[in-house]
Scaffold this motif. Structure first.
Motif, PDB file in Angstrom:
ATOM      1  N   THR A   1       2.316   1.245  11.396  1.00  0.00           N
ATOM      2  CA  THR A   1       2.031   2.755  11.564  1.00  0.00           C
ATOM      3  C   THR A   1       0.679   3.135  11.584  1.00  0.00           C
ATOM      4  O   THR A   1       0.009   4.359  11.261  1.00  0.00           O
ATOM      5  CB  THR A   1       2.829   3.570  10.456  1.00  0.00           C
ATOM      6  OG1 THR A   1       2.208   3.166   9.138  1.00  0.00           O
ATOM      7  CG2 THR A   1       4.393   3.241  10.294  1.00  0.00           C
TER       8      THR A   1
ATOM      9  N   HIS B   1       4.647   0.873   1.085  1.00  0.00           N
ATOM     10  CA  HIS B   1       4.973  -0.315   1.983  1.00  0.00           C
ATOM     11  C   HIS B   1       4.711  -1.514   1.505  1.00  0.00           C
ATOM     12  O   HIS B   1       3.634  -2.030   1.204  1.00  0.00           O
ATOM     13  CB  HIS B   1       4.342  -0.076   3.396  1.00  0.00           C
ATOM     14  CG  HIS B   1       4.739   1.287   4.036  1.00  0.00           C
ATOM     15  ND1 HIS B   1       4.040   1.797   5.036  1.00  0.00           N
ATOM     16  CD2 HIS B   1       5.956   1.878   4.036  1.00  0.00           C
ATOM     17  CE1 HIS B   1       4.831   2.987   5.337  1.00  0.00           C
ATOM     18  NE2 HIS B   1       5.995   2.807   4.870  1.00  0.00           N
TER      19      HIS B   1
ATOM     20  N   GLU C   1       5.945   8.629   5.345  1.00  0.00           N
ATOM     21  CA  GLU C   1       5.852   8.380   6.692  1.00  0.00           C
ATOM     22  C   GLU C   1       7.381   8.592   7.196  1.00  0.00           C
ATOM     23  O   GLU C   1       7.584   9.339   8.135  1.00  0.00           O
ATOM     24  CB  GLU C   1       5.255   7.045   6.990  1.00  0.00           C
ATOM     25  CG  GLU C   1       3.891   6.730   6.536  1.00  0.00           C
ATOM     26  CD  GLU C   1       3.130   5.967   7.466  1.00  0.00           C
ATOM     27  OE1 GLU C   1       3.561   4.727   7.656  1.00  0.00           O
ATOM     28  OE2 GLU C   1       2.135   6.324   8.095  1.00  0.00           O
TER      29      GLU C   1
ATOM     30  N   HIS D   1       0.827  -1.245  -0.026  1.00  0.00           N
ATOM     31  CA  HIS D   1       0.097   0.180   0.053  1.00  0.00           C
ATOM     32  C   HIS D   1       1.037   1.263  -0.023  1.00  0.00           C
ATOM     33  O   HIS D   1       1.966   1.172   0.068  1.00  0.00           O
ATOM     34  CB  HIS D   1      -0.720  -0.036   1.308  1.00  0.00           C
ATOM     35  CG  HIS D   1      -0.049  -0.021   2.571  1.00  0.00           C
ATOM     36  ND1 HIS D   1       0.182  -0.969   3.170  1.00  0.00           N
ATOM     37  CD2 HIS D   1       0.422   0.935   3.114  1.00  0.00           C
ATOM     38  CE1 HIS D   1       0.820  -0.587   4.274  1.00  0.00           C
ATOM     39  NE2 HIS D   1       1.196   0.710   4.292  1.00  0.00           N
TER      40      HIS D   1
ATOM     41  N   HIS E   1       1.276   5.550   1.237  1.00  0.00           N
ATOM     42  CA  HIS E   1       0.872   6.608   1.996  1.00  0.00           C
ATOM     43  C   HIS E   1       1.426   8.052   1.151  1.00  0.00           C
ATOM     44  O   HIS E   1       2.446   7.964   0.540  1.00  0.00           O
ATOM     45  CB  HIS E   1       1.760   6.759   3.455  1.00  0.00           C
ATOM     46  CG  HIS E   1       1.294   5.583   4.258  1.00  0.00           C
ATOM     47  ND1 HIS E   1       0.500   5.526   5.160  1.00  0.00           N
ATOM     48  CD2 HIS E   1       2.130   4.401   4.299  1.00  0.00           C
ATOM     49  CE1 HIS E   1       0.508   4.250   5.821  1.00  0.00           C
ATOM     50  NE2 HIS E   1       1.421   3.615   5.054  1.00  0.00           N
TER      51      HIS E   1
HETATM   52 ZN   LIG Z   1       2.150   1.742   5.484  1.00  0.00          ZN
END
Ligand SMILES: [Zn+2]
Length: 304
Positions: free
Chosen positions: A234, A154, A141, A129, A131
Protein backbone atom coordinates in the motif's frame (compact mmCIF):
# COMPACT_ATOMS: atom_id res chain seq x y z
CA UNK A 1 11.65 28.54 5.65
CA UNK A 2 13.22 25.13 5.81
CA UNK A 3 11.32 22.32 4.20
CA UNK A 4 8.81 24.48 2.41
CA UNK A 5 9.77 23.38 -1.06
CA UNK A 6 10.46 19.78 -0.33
CA UNK A 7 6.85 18.68 -0.80
CA UNK A 8 5.82 19.18 -4.40
CA UNK A 9 2.28 19.89 -5.41
CA UNK A 10 0.64 16.87 -6.93
CA UNK A 11 -0.85 18.32 -10.10
CA UNK A 12 1.47 16.72 -12.62
CA UNK A 13 3.15 13.97 -10.74
CA UNK A 14 3.58 10.71 -12.56
CA UNK A 15 1.98 8.80 -9.74
CA UNK A 16 -1.15 10.87 -9.96
CA UNK A 17 -1.43 10.45 -13.71
CA UNK A 18 -1.21 6.74 -13.31
CA UNK A 19 -3.40 6.29 -10.32
CA UNK A 20 -6.19 8.84 -10.43
CA UNK A 21 -8.33 6.73 -12.79
CA UNK A 22 -8.20 3.87 -10.31
CA UNK A 23 -8.59 5.96 -7.22
CA UNK A 24 -11.42 8.04 -8.54
CA UNK A 25 -13.46 4.85 -8.87
CA UNK A 26 -12.85 3.80 -5.31
CA UNK A 27 -15.33 4.94 -2.73
CA UNK A 28 -14.60 5.17 0.96
CA UNK A 29 -17.73 5.90 2.90
CA UNK A 30 -17.30 8.71 5.34
CA UNK A 31 -13.89 9.68 4.01
CA UNK A 32 -12.93 12.87 2.31
CA UNK A 33 -9.98 11.97 0.22
CA UNK A 34 -9.79 9.77 -2.82
CA UNK A 35 -6.18 9.88 -3.91
CA UNK A 36 -2.72 8.85 -2.83
CA UNK A 37 -2.15 8.71 0.85
CA UNK A 38 -4.58 10.67 2.93
CA UNK A 39 -1.57 12.35 4.50
CA UNK A 40 -1.93 15.09 1.88
CA UNK A 41 -5.00 16.45 3.64
CA UNK A 42 -3.03 17.70 6.58
CA UNK A 43 -0.16 19.12 4.59
CA UNK A 44 -1.70 22.14 2.90
CA UNK A 45 -2.83 20.04 -0.02
CA UNK A 46 0.67 19.01 -0.96
CA UNK A 47 1.67 15.47 -1.62
CA UNK A 48 3.78 13.45 0.78
CA UNK A 49 7.16 12.84 -0.91
CA UNK A 50 6.52 9.11 -0.74
CA UNK A 51 3.90 9.54 -3.43
CA UNK A 52 5.81 11.75 -5.88
CA UNK A 53 7.95 9.08 -7.60
CA UNK A 54 7.02 6.76 -10.45
CA UNK A 55 5.24 3.49 -9.67
CA UNK A 56 6.40 0.14 -10.92
CA UNK A 57 2.96 -1.37 -11.45
CA UNK A 58 0.91 1.17 -13.40
CA UNK A 59 -2.71 0.21 -13.89
CA UNK A 60 -2.71 -2.65 -11.44
CA UNK A 61 -5.55 -5.12 -11.08
CA UNK A 62 -4.99 -6.30 -7.50
CA UNK A 63 -4.23 -3.19 -5.50
CA UNK A 64 -4.60 -2.72 -1.73
CA UNK A 65 -6.19 -1.73 0.56
CA UNK A 66 -9.79 -2.77 -0.07
CA UNK A 67 -13.10 -2.65 1.69
CA UNK A 68 -13.98 -6.12 2.97
CA UNK A 69 -17.63 -6.75 2.40
CA UNK A 70 -18.43 -9.33 5.04
CA UNK A 71 -21.40 -10.73 3.13
CA UNK A 72 -19.41 -11.10 -0.10
CA UNK A 73 -16.47 -12.91 1.49
CA UNK A 74 -16.43 -16.64 0.78
CA UNK A 75 -15.80 -19.24 3.46
CA UNK A 76 -13.09 -21.66 2.33
CA UNK A 77 -12.94 -24.77 4.55
CA UNK A 78 -9.51 -25.59 3.09
CA UNK A 79 -8.03 -22.51 4.77
CA UNK A 80 -5.98 -23.82 7.66
CA UNK A 81 -5.09 -21.90 10.79
CA UNK A 82 -2.12 -19.62 10.41
CA UNK A 83 1.08 -20.80 12.11
CA UNK A 84 2.91 -17.89 13.68
CA UNK A 85 6.30 -18.19 15.35
CA UNK A 86 8.27 -15.13 16.27
CA UNK A 87 11.53 -14.96 18.20
CA UNK A 88 11.57 -11.82 20.33
CA UNK A 89 15.36 -11.74 20.10
CA UNK A 90 15.25 -11.20 16.31
CA UNK A 91 13.82 -7.71 16.86
CA UNK A 92 16.44 -5.17 15.78
CA UNK A 93 15.32 -1.54 16.03
CA UNK A 94 12.44 0.90 15.52
CA UNK A 95 12.63 3.90 13.20
CA UNK A 96 10.66 6.79 11.79
CA UNK A 97 10.53 6.25 8.02
CA UNK A 98 9.11 9.74 7.43
CA UNK A 99 5.71 8.17 6.66
CA UNK A 100 5.15 5.81 9.60
CA UNK A 101 7.13 4.07 12.30
CA UNK A 102 8.51 0.64 11.67
CA UNK A 103 10.08 -2.12 13.74
CA UNK A 104 12.74 -4.10 11.87
CA UNK A 105 13.64 -7.78 12.37
CA UNK A 106 16.67 -9.87 11.58
CA UNK A 107 15.53 -12.00 8.64
CA UNK A 108 18.81 -13.82 8.02
CA UNK A 109 17.32 -17.01 9.48
CA UNK A 110 13.91 -18.68 9.74
CA UNK A 111 13.44 -18.01 13.45
CA UNK A 112 10.64 -15.47 12.99
CA UNK A 113 7.99 -16.22 10.43
CA UNK A 114 4.61 -17.57 9.43
CA UNK A 115 3.26 -20.49 7.43
CA UNK A 116 0.00 -22.34 6.99
CA UNK A 117 -3.22 -20.46 6.46
CA UNK A 118 -3.44 -19.54 2.76
CA UNK A 119 0.37 -19.80 2.38
CA UNK A 120 2.17 -22.60 0.59
CA UNK A 121 5.61 -21.63 1.86
CA UNK A 122 7.30 -20.27 4.93
CA UNK A 123 7.51 -16.47 5.06
CA UNK A 124 10.07 -14.66 7.21
CA UNK A 125 9.15 -11.60 9.24
CA UNK A 126 10.88 -8.48 7.88
CA UNK A 127 9.16 -5.64 9.73
CA UNK A 128 5.94 -4.39 11.23
CA UNK A 129 4.44 -0.91 11.17
CA UNK A 130 1.18 0.94 11.71
CA UNK A 131 -1.12 3.28 9.78
CA UNK A 132 -3.36 5.71 11.66
CA UNK A 133 -5.61 8.74 11.39
CA UNK A 134 -5.61 12.27 12.72
CA UNK A 135 -8.93 11.50 14.40
CA UNK A 136 -10.34 8.29 15.83
CA UNK A 137 -12.93 8.05 13.04
CA UNK A 138 -10.46 6.66 10.53
CA UNK A 139 -6.90 5.60 9.97
CA UNK A 140 -6.97 1.92 9.01
CA UNK A 141 -6.16 1.07 5.42
CA UNK A 142 -8.63 -1.78 5.05
CA UNK A 143 -12.23 -1.31 6.06
CA UNK A 144 -14.95 -3.80 6.96
CA UNK A 145 -18.38 -3.10 5.52
CA UNK A 146 -17.27 0.49 5.01
CA UNK A 147 -16.17 0.87 8.61
CA UNK A 148 -12.68 2.27 9.16
CA UNK A 149 -10.83 1.59 12.40
CA UNK A 150 -8.58 4.27 13.98
CA UNK A 151 -5.40 2.33 13.11
CA UNK A 152 -4.07 -0.81 11.45
CA UNK A 153 -1.00 -2.91 12.14
CA UNK A 154 0.87 -4.58 9.26
CA UNK A 155 3.31 -7.44 9.82
CA UNK A 156 5.28 -7.87 6.60
CA UNK A 157 6.82 -11.26 5.71
CA UNK A 158 8.64 -12.51 2.62
CA UNK A 159 8.75 -15.90 0.93
CA UNK A 160 12.14 -17.34 1.85
CA UNK A 161 11.52 -20.56 -0.07
CA UNK A 162 11.06 -18.87 -3.46
CA UNK A 163 13.32 -15.86 -2.99
CA UNK A 164 16.83 -15.02 -1.79
CA UNK A 165 15.90 -11.84 0.03
CA UNK A 166 13.16 -9.32 0.77
CA UNK A 167 14.08 -7.12 -2.19
CA UNK A 168 13.55 -9.96 -4.66
CA UNK A 169 10.34 -11.04 -2.96
CA UNK A 170 8.79 -7.56 -3.16
CA UNK A 171 8.65 -7.80 -6.94
CA UNK A 172 8.05 -11.56 -7.17
CA UNK A 173 4.94 -13.70 -7.47
CA UNK A 174 3.75 -14.82 -4.02
CA UNK A 175 6.66 -12.83 -2.64
CA UNK A 176 5.02 -11.27 0.43
CA UNK A 177 2.50 -12.17 3.11
CA UNK A 178 1.13 -9.34 5.20
CA UNK A 179 -0.92 -9.81 8.37
CA UNK A 180 -3.27 -6.91 9.00
CA UNK A 181 -4.67 -6.23 12.47
CA UNK A 182 -7.24 -3.53 13.19
CA UNK A 183 -6.79 -1.38 16.29
CA UNK A 184 -9.87 -0.10 18.09
CA UNK A 185 -10.20 2.06 21.15
CA UNK A 186 -10.68 0.28 24.45
CA UNK A 187 -8.43 -1.19 27.08
CA UNK A 188 -4.82 -0.23 27.51
CA UNK A 189 -2.53 -2.60 25.54
CA UNK A 190 0.36 -3.67 27.71
CA UNK A 191 2.89 -4.77 25.12
CA UNK A 192 2.03 -1.96 22.70
CA UNK A 193 2.98 0.39 25.53
CA UNK A 194 6.56 -0.87 25.31
CA UNK A 195 6.63 0.55 21.79
CA UNK A 196 4.77 3.72 22.73
CA UNK A 197 7.40 4.42 25.40
CA UNK A 198 10.11 4.52 22.72
CA UNK A 199 8.26 6.86 20.32
CA UNK A 200 9.63 10.12 21.81
CA UNK A 201 13.09 8.93 20.70
CA UNK A 202 12.02 8.67 17.05
CA UNK A 203 9.89 11.79 16.72
CA UNK A 204 11.63 12.99 13.57
CA UNK A 205 12.09 11.40 10.15
CA UNK A 206 15.00 8.95 9.96
CA UNK A 207 15.41 8.77 13.74
CA UNK A 208 16.17 5.28 14.97
CA UNK A 209 16.11 3.66 18.42
CA UNK A 210 17.26 0.31 19.71
CA UNK A 211 14.54 -2.18 20.61
CA UNK A 212 14.73 -4.65 23.45
CA UNK A 213 13.52 -8.16 22.53
CA UNK A 214 9.92 -7.89 21.35
CA UNK A 215 7.52 -10.64 20.28
CA UNK A 216 4.99 -9.14 17.85
CA UNK A 217 2.60 -12.06 18.28
CA UNK A 218 1.57 -10.23 21.47
CA UNK A 219 -0.03 -7.67 19.15
CA UNK A 220 -2.31 -10.26 17.52
CA UNK A 221 -5.92 -10.73 18.63
CA UNK A 222 -7.03 -13.77 20.63
CA UNK A 223 -9.22 -15.08 17.82
CA UNK A 224 -7.29 -15.91 14.67
CA UNK A 225 -10.17 -15.96 12.19
CA UNK A 226 -9.08 -14.09 9.10
CA UNK A 227 -9.96 -12.91 5.63
CA UNK A 228 -7.42 -13.39 2.86
CA UNK A 229 -7.08 -11.95 -0.62
CA UNK A 230 -4.48 -11.24 -3.31
CA UNK A 231 -3.27 -7.66 -3.14
CA UNK A 232 -0.38 -5.25 -3.22
CA UNK A 233 1.85 -3.15 -1.06
CA UNK A 234 0.00 0.00 0.00
CA UNK A 235 3.08 2.19 -0.33
CA UNK A 236 5.30 2.59 -3.38
CA UNK A 237 6.39 0.49 -5.23
CA UNK A 238 2.78 -0.82 -4.81
CA UNK A 239 3.85 -4.17 -6.28
CA UNK A 240 1.17 -6.84 -6.53
CA UNK A 241 3.11 -9.49 -4.68
CA UNK A 242 1.22 -9.62 -1.38
CA UNK A 243 -1.09 -12.22 0.08
CA UNK A 244 -3.10 -10.31 2.66
CA UNK A 245 -4.26 -11.98 5.86
CA UNK A 246 -6.62 -9.63 7.65
CA UNK A 247 -7.56 -10.60 11.19
CA UNK A 248 -11.30 -10.43 11.79
CA UNK A 249 -11.00 -9.47 15.46
CA UNK A 250 -9.48 -6.07 16.25
CA UNK A 251 -7.21 -5.49 19.23
CA UNK A 252 -7.96 -2.85 21.83
CA UNK A 253 -5.64 0.06 22.57
CA UNK A 254 -6.12 3.02 24.90
CA UNK A 255 -6.87 6.45 23.40
CA UNK A 256 -3.64 7.75 24.97
CA UNK A 257 -1.64 5.09 23.13
CA UNK A 258 -3.09 6.14 19.79
CA UNK A 259 -2.47 9.80 20.66
CA UNK A 260 1.19 8.92 21.16
CA UNK A 261 1.37 7.78 17.50
CA UNK A 262 0.21 11.29 16.52
CA UNK A 263 3.10 12.97 18.31
CA UNK A 264 5.46 11.64 15.63
CA UNK A 265 6.42 13.84 12.70
CA UNK A 266 6.72 13.31 8.93
CA UNK A 267 9.43 15.96 8.95
CA UNK A 268 13.12 15.69 9.77
CA UNK A 269 14.88 17.63 12.49
CA UNK A 270 15.15 21.30 11.47
CA UNK A 271 12.32 21.11 8.92
CA UNK A 272 8.91 22.66 9.27
CA UNK A 273 6.97 20.33 11.57
CA UNK A 274 4.36 18.11 9.92
CA UNK A 275 2.31 15.78 12.08
CA UNK A 276 2.49 12.12 11.17
CA UNK A 277 -1.21 11.34 10.73
CA UNK A 278 -3.51 9.95 8.04
CA UNK A 279 -0.70 7.84 6.63
CA UNK A 280 -3.05 5.37 4.98
CA UNK A 281 -3.73 4.77 1.33
CA UNK A 282 -7.32 5.16 0.15
CA UNK A 283 -9.38 2.14 -0.82
CA UNK A 284 -8.71 0.50 -4.16
CA UNK A 285 -11.28 -1.22 -6.38
CA UNK A 286 -11.78 -4.94 -5.74
CA UNK A 287 -12.00 -5.60 -9.48
CA UNK A 288 -11.97 -9.30 -10.34
CA UNK A 289 -11.07 -10.60 -6.88
CA UNK A 290 -12.64 -12.64 -4.14
CA UNK A 291 -12.06 -12.24 -0.44
CA UNK A 292 -11.84 -15.63 1.28
CA UNK A 293 -12.77 -16.23 4.91
CA UNK A 294 -11.24 -18.84 7.22
CA UNK A 295 -14.44 -18.83 9.24
CA UNK A 296 -18.14 -19.31 8.68
CA UNK A 297 -20.13 -16.15 9.10
CA UNK A 298 -22.47 -17.16 11.89
CA UNK A 299 -23.10 -13.60 12.98
CA UNK A 300 -23.11 -12.12 9.54
CA UNK A 301 -22.08 -8.50 9.43
CA UNK A 302 -21.43 -8.31 13.16
CA UNK A 303 -18.40 -6.19 13.79
CA UNK A 304 -16.57 -6.41 17.06
ZN1 LIG B 1 1.28 -0.91 5.86
Amino acid sequence: MLGRNTWKTSAFSLVEQMWVPLWSRSMRPGRWCSQHSCARRTSNNTLHPLWTGPVSVPGGTRQSPINIQWRDSVYDPRLKPLRVSYDAASCLYVWNTGYLFQVEFDDATEVSGISGGPLENHYRLKQFHFHWGAENEGGSEHTVDGHAYPAELHLVHWNSVKYQNYKEAVVGENGLAVIGVFLKLGAHHQTLQRLVDILPEIKHKDARAAMPPFDPSTLLPTCWDYWTYAGSLTTPPLTESATWIIQKEPVEVAPSQLSAFRTLLFSALGEEEKMMVNNYRPLQPLMNRKVWASFQATNEGTRS
